[in-house]
Design a protein around this motif. Structure first.
Motif, mmCIF file in Angstrom:
data_model
loop_
_atom_site.group_PDB
_atom_site.id
_atom_site.type_symbol
_atom_site.label_atom_id
_atom_site.label_comp_id
_atom_site.label_asym_id
_atom_site.label_seq_id
_atom_site.Cartn_x
_atom_site.Cartn_y
_atom_site.Cartn_z
ATOM 1 N N ARG A 39 20.719 19.869 51.481
ATOM 2 C CA ARG A 39 21.731 19.599 52.505
ATOM 3 C C ARG A 39 21.335 18.408 53.382
ATOM 4 O O ARG A 39 22.185 17.584 53.748
ATOM 5 N N ALA A 40 20.053 18.326 53.713
ATOM 6 C CA ALA A 40 19.587 17.194 54.512
ATOM 7 C C ALA A 40 19.767 15.879 53.764
ATOM 8 O O ALA A 40 20.177 14.865 54.346
ATOM 9 N N LEU A 41 19.465 15.882 52.478
ATOM 10 C CA LEU A 41 19.622 14.675 51.677
ATOM 11 C C LEU A 41 21.089 14.275 51.552
ATOM 12 O O LEU A 41 21.430 13.086 51.610
ATOM 13 N N ILE A 42 21.959 15.275 51.388
ATOM 14 C CA ILE A 42 23.392 14.986 51.290
ATOM 15 C C ILE A 42 23.899 14.409 52.607
ATOM 16 O O ILE A 42 24.679 13.445 52.634
ATOM 17 N N GLY A 43 23.462 15.002 53.728
ATOM 18 C CA GLY A 43 23.879 14.488 55.028
ATOM 19 C C GLY A 43 23.411 13.066 55.261
ATOM 20 O O GLY A 43 24.163 12.222 55.780
ATOM 21 N N LYS A 44 22.177 12.774 54.869
ATOM 22 C CA LYS A 44 21.643 11.422 55.026
ATOM 23 C C LYS A 44 22.419 10.427 54.168
ATOM 24 O O LYS A 44 22.769 9.326 54.631
ATOM 25 N N GLU A 45 22.731 10.823 52.950
ATOM 26 C CA GLU A 45 23.469 9.931 52.049
ATOM 27 C C GLU A 45 24.883 9.694 52.563
ATOM 28 O O GLU A 45 25.410 8.575 52.493
ATOM 29 N N ARG A 46 25.508 10.731 53.092
ATOM 30 C CA ARG A 46 26.866 10.583 53.630
ATOM 31 C C ARG A 46 26.879 9.619 54.816
ATOM 32 O O ARG A 46 27.784 8.790 54.950
ATOM 33 N N THR A 47 25.844 9.721 55.670
ATOM 34 C CA THR A 47 25.740 8.823 56.822
ATOM 35 C C THR A 47 25.539 7.374 56.380
ATOM 36 O O THR A 47 26.172 6.452 56.918
ATOM 37 N N GLU A 48 24.679 7.172 55.396
ATOM 38 C CA GLU A 48 24.422 5.816 54.902
ATOM 39 C C GLU A 48 25.669 5.211 54.266
ATOM 40 O O GLU A 48 25.938 4.018 54.430
ATOM 41 N N LEU A 49 26.452 6.017 53.559
ATOM 42 C CA LEU A 49 27.686 5.506 52.954
ATOM 43 C C LEU A 49 28.704 5.111 54.024
ATOM 44 O O LEU A 49 29.478 4.166 53.837
ATOM 45 N N ALA A 50 28.693 5.832 55.149
ATOM 46 C CA ALA A 50 29.641 5.530 56.215
ATOM 47 C C ALA A 50 29.220 4.314 57.030
ATOM 48 O O ALA A 50 30.069 3.560 57.522
ATOM 49 N N THR A 51 27.917 4.099 57.174
ATOM 50 C CA THR A 51 27.432 3.026 58.047
ATOM 51 C C THR A 51 27.051 1.748 57.303
ATOM 52 O O THR A 51 27.055 0.671 57.903
ATOM 53 N N MET A 52 26.698 1.851 56.044
ATOM 54 C CA MET A 52 26.303 0.661 55.282
ATOM 55 C C MET A 52 26.824 0.736 53.839
ATOM 56 O O MET A 52 26.050 0.819 52.889
ATOM 57 N N PRO A 53 28.144 0.717 53.695
ATOM 58 C CA PRO A 53 28.729 0.892 52.361
ATOM 59 C C PRO A 53 28.333 -0.195 51.372
ATOM 60 O O PRO A 53 28.124 0.085 50.188
ATOM 61 N N GLU A 54 28.229 -1.459 51.827
ATOM 62 C CA GLU A 54 27.902 -2.547 50.902
ATOM 63 C C GLU A 54 26.472 -2.417 50.369
ATOM 64 O O GLU A 54 26.213 -2.642 49.178
ATOM 65 N N GLN A 55 25.552 -2.056 51.247
ATOM 66 C CA GLN A 55 24.169 -1.867 50.808
ATOM 67 C C GLN A 55 24.061 -0.703 49.824
ATOM 68 O O GLN A 55 23.312 -0.777 48.847
ATOM 69 N N GLU A 56 24.821 0.347 50.085
ATOM 70 C CA GLU A 56 24.791 1.503 49.190
ATOM 71 C C GLU A 56 25.414 1.166 47.835
ATOM 72 O O GLU A 56 24.943 1.625 46.791
ATOM 73 N N LEU A 57 26.455 0.360 47.846
ATOM 74 C CA LEU A 57 27.064 -0.067 46.590
ATOM 75 C C LEU A 57 26.083 -0.908 45.779
ATOM 76 O O LEU A 57 25.951 -0.724 44.559
ATOM 77 N N ALA A 58 25.388 -1.816 46.453
ATOM 78 C CA ALA A 58 24.386 -2.641 45.762
ATOM 79 C C ALA A 58 23.246 -1.773 45.232
ATOM 80 O O ALA A 58 22.729 -2.002 44.138
ATOM 81 N N GLU A 59 22.877 -0.757 46.006
ATOM 82 C CA GLU A 59 21.812 0.145 45.558
ATOM 83 C C GLU A 59 22.239 0.909 44.308
ATOM 84 O O GLU A 59 21.460 1.058 43.350
ATOM 85 N N LEU A 60 23.502 1.389 44.295
ATOM 86 C CA LEU A 60 23.999 2.127 43.143
ATOM 87 C C LEU A 60 24.033 1.234 41.901
ATOM 88 O O LEU A 60 23.625 1.650 40.812
ATOM 89 N N ALA A 61 24.495 -0.001 42.075
ATOM 90 C CA ALA A 61 24.506 -0.945 40.956
ATOM 91 C C ALA A 61 23.082 -1.203 40.460
ATOM 92 O O ALA A 61 22.843 -1.291 39.244
ATOM 93 N N GLY A 62 22.144 -1.307 41.386
ATOM 94 C CA GLY A 62 20.754 -1.531 40.996
ATOM 95 C C GLY A 62 20.179 -0.364 40.211
ATOM 96 O O GLY A 62 19.408 -0.561 39.267
ATOM 97 N N LEU A 63 20.575 0.845 40.587
ATOM 98 C CA LEU A 63 20.103 2.028 39.859
ATOM 99 C C LEU A 63 20.607 2.031 38.429
ATOM 100 O O LEU A 63 19.867 2.362 37.491
ATOM 101 N N TYR A 64 21.880 1.663 38.260
ATOM 102 C CA TYR A 64 22.417 1.604 36.894
ATOM 103 C C TYR A 64 21.816 0.446 36.105
ATOM 104 O O TYR A 64 21.602 0.552 34.894
ATOM 105 N N GLN A 65 21.536 -0.632 36.785
ATOM 106 C CA GLN A 65 20.884 -1.749 36.109
ATOM 107 C C GLN A 65 19.481 -1.353 35.650
ATOM 108 O O GLN A 65 19.037 -1.728 34.567
#
Length: 244
Positions: free
Chosen positions: A92-118
């Motif tokens: 639950r803590a990890l989900i809450g942290k991830e939800r906060t990061e998606l709300a506050t830094m969506p572009e960085q999170e998108l780049a991170e997701l692309a990097g994970l798939y790369q």
């Protein structure tokens, strides 16, 4: 002659392969249940065999067996509840942290997701396209699956774990309790050893089958360990019985 490609789901072997997201979780639950039953078999059998070696009093054997069953089931349930509750709190803590990061830094999170798939082997262009599409569909779910390997719909339930563990232990414990109480006194120990051996062979086979691992190796481990435990407690019970 049709050039249509066969549906992957219809190819040989695909109907038995696990594709659902919760398949691994269900296998873990089943394996935990089998191991819980195995614990009930061995621990209660070892205790009642030790008591039976020291005394032929059926009442004493029954009290010791029931006490062992109840104590073991409660202990297993409490242990699972505490363990799974801690795991659930972390999830639950990890989900809450991830939800906060998606709300506050969506572009960085998108780049991170692309990097994970790369990092998984996709080209930068494909990785970015996959990240874009998954983010549009379910950004939180995509990050939880790829980055943290958890799902919002599959959080561990401590109550389920506690009840499952207690029930599995109880089911396993009932067998040696009946095996030592039902036969005549002179047959109690041999019948219990035989019943426990058969039960351990079954639990070892089932555990190996669930994990698709070598059957004989798994059976040998649980059988040798269980019978060794019974032998030790029987010897100790015999010594205590003759010295009293």
């Amino acid at each position: 002659m049709s050039d249509a490609k066969p549906d992957p789901g219809s190819e040989p072997g695909h109907d038995t392969e696990p594709h659902s997201p919760g398949h691994a979780s269900r296998l873990n639950w089943l394996r935990a249940g089998v191991l819980g039953a195995n614990d009930g078999i061995v621990s209660v059998a070892a205790l009642v065999v030790g008591v039976a070696a020291a005394t032929s009093d059926s009442g004493a054997i029954l009290i010791a067996g029931v006490a062992s069953l109840l104590a073991g089931a409660i202990s297993m349930a409490l242990g699972e509840y505490v363990s799974v509750s801690s795991q659930r709190d972390t999830e639950r803590a990890l989900i809450g942290k991830e939800r906060t990061e998606l709300a506050t830094m969506p572009e960085q999170e998108l780049a991170e997701l692309a990097g994970l798939y790369q990092a998984k082997g996709l080209s930068p262009e494909t990785a970015r396209r996959v990240a874009d599409e998954l983010t549009a569909h379910d950004a939180l779910g995509a990050h939880l699956e790829v980055e943290l390997h958890i799902g919002t719909e599959e959080l561990s339930n401590p109550w389920h774990a506690a009840f499952a563990s207690a029930i599995a232990f109880t089911v396993g414990a009932i067998l040696p309790l009946l095996a030592v109480l039902l036969p005549p006194p002179q047959w109690r120990v041999p019948v219990t050893f035989l019943a426990v051996a058969v039960a351990l062979i079954i639990t070892g086979w089932v555990s190996a089958a669930l994990g698709d691992s070598p059957r004989m190796r798994a059976i040998g481990r649980v059988l040798i360990g269980g019978l060794l435990a019974l032998g030790v407690t029987y010897a100790i019970g015999g010594l205590l019985g003759t010295s009293v």
